[in-house]
Write a protein that holds these residues in place. Sequence first.
Motif, PDB file in Angstrom:
ATOM      1  N   THR A  91       0.828  -1.204   0.000  1.00 14.13           N
ATOM      2  CA  THR A  91       0.000   0.000   0.000  1.00 14.13           C
ATOM      3  C   THR A  91       0.863   1.255   0.000  1.00 14.13           C
ATOM      4  O   THR A  91       0.633   2.195  -0.771  1.00 14.13           O
ATOM      5  CB  THR A  91      -0.944   0.006   1.214  1.00 14.13           C
ATOM      6  N   HIS A  95       0.156   2.931  -3.526  1.00 14.09           N
ATOM      7  CA  HIS A  95      -0.906   3.939  -3.421  1.00 14.09           C
ATOM      8  C   HIS A  95      -0.500   5.284  -4.031  1.00 14.09           C
ATOM      9  O   HIS A  95      -1.311   5.916  -4.738  1.00 14.09           O
ATOM     10  CB  HIS A  95      -1.341   4.118  -1.969  1.00 14.09           C
ATOM     11  N   VAL A 100      -4.597   0.516  -6.176  1.00 15.45           N
ATOM     12  CA  VAL A 100      -5.318   0.118  -4.970  1.00 15.45           C
ATOM     13  C   VAL A 100      -4.838  -1.267  -4.550  1.00 15.45           C
ATOM     14  O   VAL A 100      -4.751  -2.177  -5.381  1.00 15.45           O
ATOM     15  CB  VAL A 100      -6.839   0.094  -5.220  1.00 15.45           C
ATOM     16  N   VAL A 101      -4.516  -1.446  -3.277  1.00 15.15           N
ATOM     17  CA  VAL A 101      -4.110  -2.745  -2.740  1.00 15.15           C
ATOM     18  C   VAL A 101      -5.254  -3.295  -1.908  1.00 15.15           C
ATOM     19  O   VAL A 101      -5.751  -2.629  -0.996  1.00 15.15           O
ATOM     20  CB  VAL A 101      -2.828  -2.631  -1.890  1.00 15.15           C
TER      21      VAL A 101
END
Length: 258
Positions: A91, A95, A100-101
């Motif tokens: 992330t 990000h 998006v994780v």
Amino acid sequence: MPSSHPRAFEALVAEGDAVPTEGWDFSWFEGRATEARPSWGYARGMAERLGRASAALDIQTGGGEVLASATRFPAVTVATEGWPPNVAKATALLHPRGAVVVASAQDAPLPFADGAFDLVTSRHPVRAHWSEIARVLGPGGTYFAQHVGPSSVFELVEHFTGPLPEETRLGRHPDRERADAEAAGLEIVDLRAERLRMEFHDIGAVVHFLKKVVWMVPGFTVEAYLPQLRSLHDRIEREGLFVAHSARHLFEARRPAG
């Protein structure tokens, strides 16, 4: 050697045991272990396909390092990861790039709609869930991945476990994966396999490798395998290194457009 230099063995083991294992950054191994790279250049091929995609999913992204090596992401870029420390690391890395994780266990169904992506990628998934991959790919979509092949690094694994059954040795075989992918409705575009030389130059590198790649010797701890570590340290001291061979295959499959 260990009998005359016990502190060298203990210090190396302690050092390898203490190194953090989050993510897929292998820079700590510099000068201590090496692995030849496959000829096809997975990261380069992945980046080229990401550059042409509109919506992409990277499965079991680890710490996101391989995905982050691409210079361009599609407008929709999503990655899944199941291990909480890696979710946090991925992330933080992805990000800021607009990706998006999603925290998702590796054996769970993919939490996405049917046909959501035109590209699905993965580097060294624990297991490819072919029906789920086929489901989330749109018509004409591509699965592009580098898989771990059969008996990978088994020279090292069997030093700790003893001889493994043939069924285990044949696990992850590319011919089996081809059949499973086709059974899920995918067409095979490319499938290439190579065995690649690995070298371990000290027992600390072995310890860190087995702690980082946890499925090699499940449940590995220094305490549980101290005799095997001592004997392998002895061998490395005598011979200068320990040689094993990794197995890798490049997998490209497509969901039919019709």
